[in-house]
Design a protein around this motif. Structure first.
Motif, mmCIF file in Angstrom:
data_model
loop_
_atom_site.group_PDB
_atom_site.id
_atom_site.type_symbol
_atom_site.label_atom_id
_atom_site.label_comp_id
_atom_site.label_asym_id
_atom_site.label_seq_id
_atom_site.Cartn_x
_atom_site.Cartn_y
_atom_site.Cartn_z
ATOM 1 N N SER A 1 37.296 6.564 38.076
ATOM 2 C CA SER A 1 36.428 5.959 37.950
ATOM 3 C C SER A 1 36.603 4.891 37.417
ATOM 4 N N PHE A 2 36.399 3.530 37.748
ATOM 5 C CA PHE A 2 36.190 2.258 36.757
ATOM 6 C C PHE A 2 35.083 1.312 36.840
ATOM 7 N N ILE A 3 33.879 0.957 36.913
ATOM 8 C CA ILE A 3 32.462 0.655 36.938
ATOM 9 C C ILE A 3 32.321 -0.325 35.811
ATOM 10 N N LEU A 4 32.260 -1.579 36.675
ATOM 11 C CA LEU A 4 32.043 -2.769 36.086
ATOM 12 C C LEU A 4 30.411 -2.780 35.627
ATOM 13 N N THR A 5 29.266 -3.021 34.621
ATOM 14 C CA THR A 5 28.239 -2.963 34.351
ATOM 15 C C THR A 5 27.361 -3.778 33.967
ATOM 16 N N ALA A 6 26.277 -4.653 34.273
ATOM 17 C CA ALA A 6 25.246 -5.477 33.667
ATOM 18 C C ALA A 6 23.784 -5.725 33.730
ATOM 19 N N GLY A 7 23.096 -4.986 32.090
ATOM 20 C CA GLY A 7 21.968 -4.825 32.518
ATOM 21 C C GLY A 7 20.732 -5.751 31.487
ATOM 22 N N ILE A 8 19.616 -5.140 30.980
ATOM 23 C CA ILE A 8 19.343 -5.620 30.092
ATOM 24 C C ILE A 8 18.034 -4.773 29.685
ATOM 25 N N GLY A 9 17.684 -4.695 28.300
ATOM 26 C CA GLY A 9 17.098 -3.459 27.650
ATOM 27 C C GLY A 9 15.959 -4.103 26.434
ATOM 28 N N GLN A 10 15.890 -3.085 25.147
ATOM 29 C CA GLN A 10 15.266 -3.573 24.227
ATOM 30 C C GLN A 10 15.095 -3.286 22.674
ATOM 31 N N PHE A 11 16.230 -3.348 21.989
ATOM 32 C CA PHE A 11 15.567 -2.311 21.091
ATOM 33 C C PHE A 11 14.551 -1.839 20.405
ATOM 34 N N LEU A 12 14.174 -0.985 19.744
ATOM 35 C CA LEU A 12 12.956 -0.361 19.633
ATOM 36 C C LEU A 12 12.647 -0.251 17.632
ATOM 37 N N SER A 13 12.542 -1.744 17.442
ATOM 38 C CA SER A 13 13.197 -1.565 16.142
ATOM 39 C C SER A 13 12.658 -2.559 15.465
ATOM 40 N N PRO A 14 11.548 -2.437 14.160
ATOM 41 C CA PRO A 14 10.996 -3.491 13.454
ATOM 42 C C PRO A 14 11.972 -4.638 13.054
ATOM 43 N N GLN A 15 12.954 -3.978 12.293
ATOM 44 C CA GLN A 15 14.174 -4.628 12.072
ATOM 45 C C GLN A 15 15.029 -5.199 12.621
ATOM 46 N N PHE A 16 14.740 -4.764 14.302
ATOM 47 C CA PHE A 16 15.616 -5.719 15.252
ATOM 48 C C PHE A 16 14.807 -6.207 15.674
ATOM 49 N N ASN A 17 12.796 -6.787 15.181
ATOM 50 C CA ASN A 17 11.920 -7.534 16.186
ATOM 51 C C ASN A 17 12.016 -7.166 17.631
ATOM 52 N N PHE A 18 12.250 -6.113 17.313
ATOM 53 C CA PHE A 18 11.941 -5.462 18.811
ATOM 54 C C PHE A 18 12.859 -6.365 20.147
ATOM 55 N N SER A 19 13.886 -6.970 19.306
ATOM 56 C CA SER A 19 14.249 -7.980 20.544
ATOM 57 C C SER A 19 15.129 -7.340 21.955
ATOM 58 N N LEU A 20 15.088 -8.380 22.772
ATOM 59 C CA LEU A 20 15.610 -7.693 24.078
ATOM 60 C C LEU A 20 16.709 -8.736 24.154
ATOM 61 N N TYR A 21 18.279 -7.591 24.804
ATOM 62 C CA TYR A 21 19.126 -7.686 24.359
ATOM 63 C C TYR A 21 19.287 -7.878 26.244
ATOM 64 N N GLY A 22 20.812 -8.100 25.673
ATOM 65 C CA GLY A 22 21.588 -8.058 27.753
ATOM 66 C C GLY A 22 22.735 -7.697 27.583
ATOM 67 N N LYS A 23 23.018 -6.606 28.069
ATOM 68 C CA LYS A 23 24.117 -5.530 28.387
ATOM 69 C C LYS A 23 25.106 -6.056 28.932
ATOM 70 N N PHE A 24 26.620 -5.673 28.718
ATOM 71 C CA PHE A 24 27.543 -6.539 30.133
ATOM 72 C C PHE A 24 28.659 -4.885 29.310
ATOM 73 N N GLY A 25 29.409 -4.895 30.482
ATOM 74 C CA GLY A 25 30.531 -3.781 29.880
ATOM 75 C C GLY A 25 31.638 -3.195 30.528
ATOM 76 N N LEU A 26 32.072 -1.846 30.717
ATOM 77 C CA LEU A 26 32.831 -0.915 31.073
ATOM 78 C C LEU A 26 32.801 0.105 31.108
#
Length: 360
Positions: free
Chosen positions: A288-313
């Protein structure tokens, strides 16, 4: 007024005759499925929902087994055209709603594929009987002797008896059907139809790989790729034939001892949710080949707890091996305190990762 009364009397008489001709019940025997009822069963089967193999796996699997069952009964040809249905049993794990739908579809398919076949629901075949002989109470169920079977068969006008059982084990359905002659009790048909089990709709994926994070340096003024080791777990649920939702939790740690300017990344965690669309699958969904898209968060002070978008295969092989390629985008942020000039090494706001995993 007299004409109206006469019309009502004629209508009542006609209705009574029509009801009597429908053959609803036999004397102490079972209910006969009239031609109208048989047609209704066929219509239920034809108008039934086109079940999805992922959201309704058992219904879908059962529907695929019906033509084979009908062909099996069809092997009786003209030897037996009228059958009394004695039992339709289900394994304990099957719920009541499935039992009702399965019974209607089973009878409907048999009648649709074998239009000359007549079925009789034989309630008396499983009645409990008691008899006292010489002060001894004997309790029996069903047709305890050859004479009783022949007598009942003649009474309700059948040539044979049929019983069936539907069994579910580890998402696989099995139908066992037996037909025996009413006169001698000979088994004239015995068959087992097995379904193709549908894969689980929920599963865990444990993975490990590497995440590449570009860092913009102060001295020298350039952007370098920094790598981290990434490991985590995904929980996925397929809610339709092509759509999947996934929750992911990962841990990352620095994979470079020191950069040229001695910048390092602290370890951290990441958490996200995504929706996947299966754009291609083949070999019975083994690849199976699956295209994905989502949203998440880094749980790290060095990343400033940034929210991120996620895209991939995501690629799944043999429902076991997984290969994941994802691109992350987030806000640019400093990874250290600015110097006197207000400059600091910073994350450029993007990352990529590649992982391999095992799915269960």
């Amino acid at each position: 007024m007299k004409q109206a009364i006469l019309i009502l009397m004629l209508w009542a008489i006609t209705s009574s005759i029509a009801f009597a001709q429908s053959g609803q019940l036999t004397d102490e025997a079972g209910e006969i499925l009239s031609e109208e009822e048989q047609l209704n069963l066929v219509q239920i089967d034809e108008a039934g929902e086109a079940y999805n193999m992922w959201s309704d796996p058992l219904y879908y699997q059962f529907g695929k087994m019906m033509p084979e069952l009908a062909r099996s009964i069809g092997r009786l040809d003209s030897r037996i055209s009228t059958l009394a249905v004695t039992d339709l049993d289900f394994s304990p794990g099957l719920d009541e709603s499935f039992r009702k739908v399965a019974g209607a579809k089973l009878y409907g398919q048999l009648l649709m594929e074998n239009p000359k076949l007549k079925l009789i629901k034989c309630d008396e075949c499983n009645m409990i009987r008691s008899e006292i002989n010489n002060g001894i109470l004997t309790v029996s169920k069903g047709l305890a002797s050859k004479e009783e079977r022949q007598k009942l068969a003649k009474k309700i006008g059948v040539q044979g008896f049929m019983n069936a059982m539907i069994i579910e084990d580890q998402r696989q359905l099995t139908i066992v059907v037996n037909v025996y002659d009413a006169e001698e009790g000979r088994i004239i048909l015995s068959d087992v139809i097995t379904g193709i089990p549908v894969s689980e709709t929920t599963y865990w994926n444990f993975y490990a790989g590497q995440m590449t994070i570009p860092i913009k340096l102060i001295t020298p003024s350039k952007t370098v790729d920094h790598s981290t080791l990434l490991a985590g777990a995904e929980y996925s649920k397929r809610f339709s034939e092509s759509w999947i939702i996934t929750t992911n939790f990962g841990l990352f740690i620095d994979n470079n001892d020191k950069l040229v300017d001695k910048e390092t990344l602290q370890g951290g965690m990441m958490f996200d949710g995504s929706v996947g669309w299966e754009m291609m699958s083949f070999m019975n969904n083994d690849v199976s080949f699956i295209l994905t898209a989502g949203i998440g968060q880094f749980l790290s002070p060095q990343f400033n707890f940034s929210l991120y978008g996620k895209f991939g295969l995501k690629v799944i092989v043999n429902k076991l091996l997984t290969f994941n390629m994802q691109y992350l985008t987030f806000d640019e942020t400093n990874i250290e305190a600015p110097d006197s000039n207000g400059d600091a090494a910073k994350l450029t706001g993007s990352a990529t990762y590649v992982t391999f995993g095992l799915q269960f």
